[in-house]
Motif scaffolding. Structure first.
Motif, PDB file in Angstrom:
ATOM      1  N   ARG A 225       0.853  -1.189   0.000  1.00 43.06           N
ATOM      2  CA  ARG A 225       0.000   0.000   0.000  1.00 43.06           C
ATOM      3  C   ARG A 225       0.886   1.235   0.000  1.00 43.06           C
ATOM      4  NH1 ARG A 225      -5.189   1.409   1.958  1.00 43.06           N
ATOM      5  NH2 ARG A 225      -5.519   3.604   1.460  1.00 43.06           N
ATOM      6  N   VAL A 226       0.697   2.084  -0.985  1.00 45.00           N
ATOM      7  CA  VAL A 226       1.461   3.321  -1.091  1.00 45.00           C
ATOM      8  C   VAL A 226       0.548   4.483  -0.722  1.00 45.00           C
ATOM      9  CG1 VAL A 226       2.795   4.816  -2.612  1.00 45.00           C
ATOM     10  CG2 VAL A 226       2.941   2.327  -2.872  1.00 45.00           C
ATOM     11  N   PHE A 227       1.015   5.313   0.195  1.00 44.75           N
ATOM     12  CA  PHE A 227       0.260   6.467   0.669  1.00 44.75           C
ATOM     13  C   PHE A 227       0.853   7.749   0.096  1.00 44.75           C
ATOM     14  CE2 PHE A 227      -0.368   3.141   3.726  1.00 44.75           C
ATOM     15  CZ  PHE A 227      -1.679   3.284   4.166  1.00 44.75           C
ATOM     16  N   GLU A 228       0.073   8.782   0.097  1.00 38.40           N
ATOM     17  CA  GLU A 228       0.568  10.084  -0.328  1.00 38.40           C
ATOM     18  C   GLU A 228       1.490  10.638   0.750  1.00 38.40           C
ATOM     19  OE1 GLU A 228      -1.108  14.573  -1.424  1.00 38.40           O
ATOM     20  OE2 GLU A 228      -2.505  12.898  -1.117  1.00 38.40           O
ATOM     21  N   GLY A 229       2.696  11.050   0.344  1.00 38.79           N
ATOM     22  CA  GLY A 229       3.598  11.657   1.307  1.00 38.79           C
ATOM     23  C   GLY A 229       5.035  11.210   1.126  1.00 38.79           C
ATOM     24  N   GLY A 230       5.894  11.729   1.988  1.00 39.20           N
ATOM     25  CA  GLY A 230       7.316  11.431   1.941  1.00 39.20           C
ATOM     26  C   GLY A 230       7.686  10.297   2.882  1.00 39.20           C
ATOM     27  N   HIS A 231       8.927  10.350   3.373  1.00 41.05           N
ATOM     28  CA  HIS A 231       9.403   9.255   4.213  1.00 41.05           C
ATOM     29  C   HIS A 231       8.572   9.126   5.488  1.00 41.05           C
ATOM     30  CE1 HIS A 231      12.269   6.281   5.593  1.00 41.05           C
ATOM     31  NE2 HIS A 231      12.385   6.917   6.734  1.00 41.05           N
ATOM     32  N   PHE A 232       8.162  10.252   6.048  1.00 43.15           N
ATOM     33  CA  PHE A 232       7.340  10.223   7.251  1.00 43.15           C
ATOM     34  C   PHE A 232       5.872  10.476   6.923  1.00 43.15           C
ATOM     35  CE2 PHE A 232      11.550  10.732   9.100  1.00 43.15           C
ATOM     36  CZ  PHE A 232      11.481   9.811  10.145  1.00 43.15           C
ATOM     37  N   TYR A 233       5.414   9.860   5.854  1.00 41.30           N
ATOM     38  CA  TYR A 233       4.006   9.939   5.455  1.00 41.30           C
ATOM     39  C   TYR A 233       3.074   9.544   6.601  1.00 41.30           C
ATOM     40  CZ  TYR A 233       3.787   4.900   5.530  1.00 41.30           C
ATOM     41  OH  TYR A 233       3.791   3.605   5.972  1.00 41.30           O
ATOM     42  N   LEU A 234       3.521   8.630   7.468  1.00 43.32           N
ATOM     43  CA  LEU A 234       2.662   8.101   8.520  1.00 43.32           C
ATOM     44  C   LEU A 234       2.275   9.157   9.548  1.00 43.32           C
ATOM     45  CD1 LEU A 234       4.895   5.736  10.761  1.00 43.32           C
ATOM     46  CD2 LEU A 234       5.731   7.535   9.277  1.00 43.32           C
ATOM     47  N   GLN A 235       3.001  10.261   9.615  1.00 36.99           N
ATOM     48  CA  GLN A 235       2.600  11.325  10.533  1.00 36.99           C
ATOM     49  C   GLN A 235       1.364  12.062  10.035  1.00 36.99           C
ATOM     50  OE1 GLN A 235       6.151  13.701  10.931  1.00 36.99           O
ATOM     51  NE2 GLN A 235       7.204  12.158  12.172  1.00 36.99           N
ATOM     52  N   GLN A 236       1.272  12.255   8.725  1.00 34.41           N
ATOM     53  CA  GLN A 236       0.111  12.934   8.153  1.00 34.41           C
ATOM     54  C   GLN A 236      -1.026  11.961   7.812  1.00 34.41           C
ATOM     55  OE1 GLN A 236       3.347  13.539   6.762  1.00 34.41           O
ATOM     56  NE2 GLN A 236       3.549  15.236   8.204  1.00 34.41           N
ATOM     57  N   ARG A 237      -0.709  10.696   7.576  1.00 28.63           N
ATOM     58  CA  ARG A 237      -1.691   9.693   7.155  1.00 28.63           C
ATOM     59  C   ARG A 237      -1.950   8.662   8.250  1.00 28.63           C
ATOM     60  NH1 ARG A 237      -4.088  12.128   2.939  1.00 28.63           N
ATOM     61  NH2 ARG A 237      -2.502  13.254   1.770  1.00 28.63           N
ATOM     62  N   LYS A 238      -1.817   9.097   9.498  1.00 33.19           N
ATOM     63  CA  LYS A 238      -1.859   8.177  10.622  1.00 33.19           C
ATOM     64  C   LYS A 238      -3.162   7.395  10.691  1.00 33.19           C
ATOM     65  CE  LYS A 238       0.002  10.058  14.014  1.00 33.19           C
ATOM     66  NZ  LYS A 238       0.242  11.006  15.115  1.00 33.19           N
ATOM     67  N   GLU A 239      -4.286   8.086  10.617  1.00 36.93           N
ATOM     68  CA  GLU A 239      -5.583   7.403  10.734  1.00 36.93           C
ATOM     69  C   GLU A 239      -5.805   6.468   9.556  1.00 36.93           C
ATOM     70  OE1 GLU A 239      -8.802  10.056  11.491  1.00 36.93           O
ATOM     71  OE2 GLU A 239      -7.817  11.036  13.189  1.00 36.93           O
ATOM     72  N   GLU A 240      -5.442   6.925   8.377  1.00 41.17           N
ATOM     73  CA  GLU A 240      -5.596   6.093   7.183  1.00 41.17           C
ATOM     74  C   GLU A 240      -4.707   4.858   7.270  1.00 41.17           C
ATOM     75  OE1 GLU A 240      -5.092   6.605   2.315  1.00 41.17           O
ATOM     76  OE2 GLU A 240      -4.794   8.320   3.660  1.00 41.17           O
ATOM     77  N   LEU A 241      -3.476   5.049   7.730  1.00 46.11           N
ATOM     78  CA  LEU A 241      -2.552   3.928   7.866  1.00 46.11           C
ATOM     79  C   LEU A 241      -3.058   2.921   8.895  1.00 46.11           C
ATOM     80  CD1 LEU A 241       0.165   2.452   7.479  1.00 46.11           C
ATOM     81  CD2 LEU A 241       1.151   4.037   9.161  1.00 46.11           C
ATOM     82  N   LEU A 242      -3.498   3.406  10.059  1.00 45.74           N
ATOM     83  CA  LEU A 242      -3.963   2.496  11.095  1.00 45.74           C
ATOM     84  C   LEU A 242      -5.201   1.723  10.662  1.00 45.74           C
ATOM     85  CD1 LEU A 242      -3.335   4.480  14.382  1.00 45.74           C
ATOM     86  CD2 LEU A 242      -2.600   2.153  13.902  1.00 45.74           C
ATOM     87  N   ALA A 243      -6.085   2.371   9.926  1.00 48.87           N
ATOM     88  CA  ALA A 243      -7.259   1.665   9.415  1.00 48.87           C
ATOM     89  C   ALA A 243      -6.840   0.555   8.454  1.00 48.87           C
ATOM     90  CB  ALA A 243      -8.199   2.645   8.720  1.00 48.87           C
ATOM     91  N   PHE A 244      -5.832   0.837   7.624  1.00 41.56           N
ATOM     92  CA  PHE A 244      -5.350  -0.177   6.698  1.00 41.56           C
ATOM     93  C   PHE A 244      -4.678  -1.326   7.449  1.00 41.56           C
ATOM     94  CE2 PHE A 244      -1.711  -1.730   4.116  1.00 41.56           C
ATOM     95  CZ  PHE A 244      -2.433  -2.443   3.174  1.00 41.56           C
ATOM     96  N   VAL A 245      -3.821  -0.995   8.422  1.00 35.32           N
ATOM     97  CA  VAL A 245      -3.145  -2.047   9.198  1.00 35.32           C
ATOM     98  C   VAL A 245      -4.188  -2.906   9.918  1.00 35.32           C
ATOM     99  CG1 VAL A 245      -1.625  -2.474  11.160  1.00 35.32           C
ATOM    100  CG2 VAL A 245      -0.993  -0.775   9.438  1.00 35.32           C
ATOM    101  N   ALA A 246      -5.191  -2.273  10.503  1.00 33.17           N
ATOM    102  CA  ALA A 246      -6.238  -3.031  11.200  1.00 33.17           C
ATOM    103  C   ALA A 246      -6.943  -3.988  10.255  1.00 33.17           C
ATOM    104  CB  ALA A 246      -7.236  -2.076  11.849  1.00 33.17           C
ATOM    105  N   SER A 247      -7.191  -3.543   9.013  1.00 32.71           N
ATOM    106  CA  SER A 247      -7.843  -4.424   8.037  1.00 32.71           C
ATOM    107  C   SER A 247      -6.959  -5.614   7.685  1.00 32.71           C
ATOM    108  CB  SER A 247      -8.213  -3.640   6.773  1.00 32.71           C
ATOM    109  OG  SER A 247      -7.054  -3.304   6.009  1.00 32.71           O
ATOM    110  N   GLN A 248      -5.639  -5.405   7.695  1.00 31.79           N
ATOM    111  CA  GLN A 248      -4.709  -6.481   7.404  1.00 31.79           C
ATOM    112  C   GLN A 248      -4.660  -7.507   8.533  1.00 31.79           C
ATOM    113  OE1 GLN A 248      -2.282  -6.653   4.359  1.00 31.79           O
ATOM    114  NE2 GLN A 248      -4.279  -5.766   3.877  1.00 31.79           N
ATOM    115  N   LEU A 249      -4.914  -7.048   9.752  1.00 26.82           N
ATOM    116  CA  LEU A 249      -4.851  -7.934  10.911  1.00 26.82           C
ATOM    117  C   LEU A 249      -6.201  -8.580  11.249  1.00 26.82           C
ATOM    118  CD1 LEU A 249      -2.616  -5.806  13.314  1.00 26.82           C
ATOM    119  CD2 LEU A 249      -1.923  -7.419  11.533  1.00 26.82           C
ATOM    120  N   ALA A 250      -7.233  -8.193  10.516  1.00 26.55           N
ATOM    121  CA  ALA A 250      -8.574  -8.737  10.816  1.00 26.55           C
ATOM    122  C   ALA A 250      -8.656 -10.224  10.527  1.00 26.55           C
ATOM    123  CB  ALA A 250      -9.608  -7.964   9.993  1.00 26.55           C
TER     124      ALA A 250
END
Length: 250
Positions: A225-250
């Motif tokens: 999964r590629v998100f919009e952003g740079g190396h620290f994309y996860l700071q700006q896309r935190k909620e989106e990333l966590l929702a994706f990770v949660a779906s992967q762990l379901a």
């Protein structure tokens, strides 16, 4: 109801009563457990979020930094057995340097009969390079370290210029970059769990092809999964990333 914090020498988090899985998070080079301090509040209630606190930073400032990846992974795996007890299934998430640390801990956990490892999620880094692909190198100089930090995190690098903070935070960053320069496993261990890899579409040091290279370390398939952003994309896309990770762990 007061929910007790998880606070041990190596781990920080918030207990999640009734959680079905624990997500163990590994910070980037120079980073600390605080990088994931708000993930517990954003994660679904069935996921307990715990972060690793590496030595040599924050409240572990005077603990010696690990000098090799093997030392760091071995020590974290041992700490898991003694500080995070119980049989809750475990998934690992690592960002940047934390991806390599999480992979090495995953290798060790696969041989641990007391733990059920379910998933590895890596972010912002290529899979480990073998010695024949890239020879180990010398530790970068402080100037080289800061050049990389400013490239990867231009908005957060100014903290290293603060005269009072620099002596406290630069040593851990220097140690982590040196550890990565030396880290070259003899071979790639193919994990028997699924691997999910994430990254930013504008990361200057980790391309989409770099992310795809993690397919070499799993027998159970790779999700990307590629998100919009740079190396620290996860700071700006935190909620989106966590929702994706949660779906992967379901």
């Amino acid at each position: 109801m007061n929910i007790p914090d998880i606070r041990t020498r190596w781990f920080r988090g918030v207990s999640a009563p009734g959680a079905r899985i624990r997500l163990l998070c590994f910070p980037h080079a120079g980073g600390a457990a605080v990088a994931f301090h708000d993930w517990a509040a954003l994660a679904p209630p069935d996921i307990e979020v715990v972060a690793v606190q590496y030595p040599g930073r924050q409240d572990r400032l005077y603990d010696p930094c690990a000098s090799t990846m093997e030392e760091l992974a071995d020590t974290i795996t041992t700490a898991l057995r003694h500080e995070l007890t119980g049989d809750m299934p475990l998934a690992l998430f690592g960002h940047s340097m934390g991806s390599s640390v999480a992979y090495e801990v995953a290798r060790r956990l696969e041989d641990d009969p007391g733990r059920t490892l379910t998933h590895l999620v890596v972010s912002g880094r290529h899979r480990p390079r073998l010695p024949q692909e890239e020879a180990p190198g010398p530790a970068p100089t402080d100037t080289e370290v800061m050049d990389r930090v400013r490239l990867l995190d231009p908005d957060g690098a100014d903290v290293y210029d603060h005269p009072d903070l620099r002596p406290m935070i630069l040593p851990a960053l220097r140690a982590d970059f040196g550890l990565l320069a030396r880290y070259r496993p003899a071979h790639l261990h193919r994990l028997g769990v699924p691997v999910t890899v994430c990254g930013g579409d504008r990361d200057p040091m980790c391309t989409v092809e770099d992310l795809k290279s993690w397919s070499d370390v799993t027998t159970q398939g790779l999700d990307l999964r590629v998100f919009e952003g740079g190396h620290f994309y996860l700071q700006q896309r935190k909620e989106e990333l966590l929702a994706f990770v949660a779906s992967q762990l379901a």
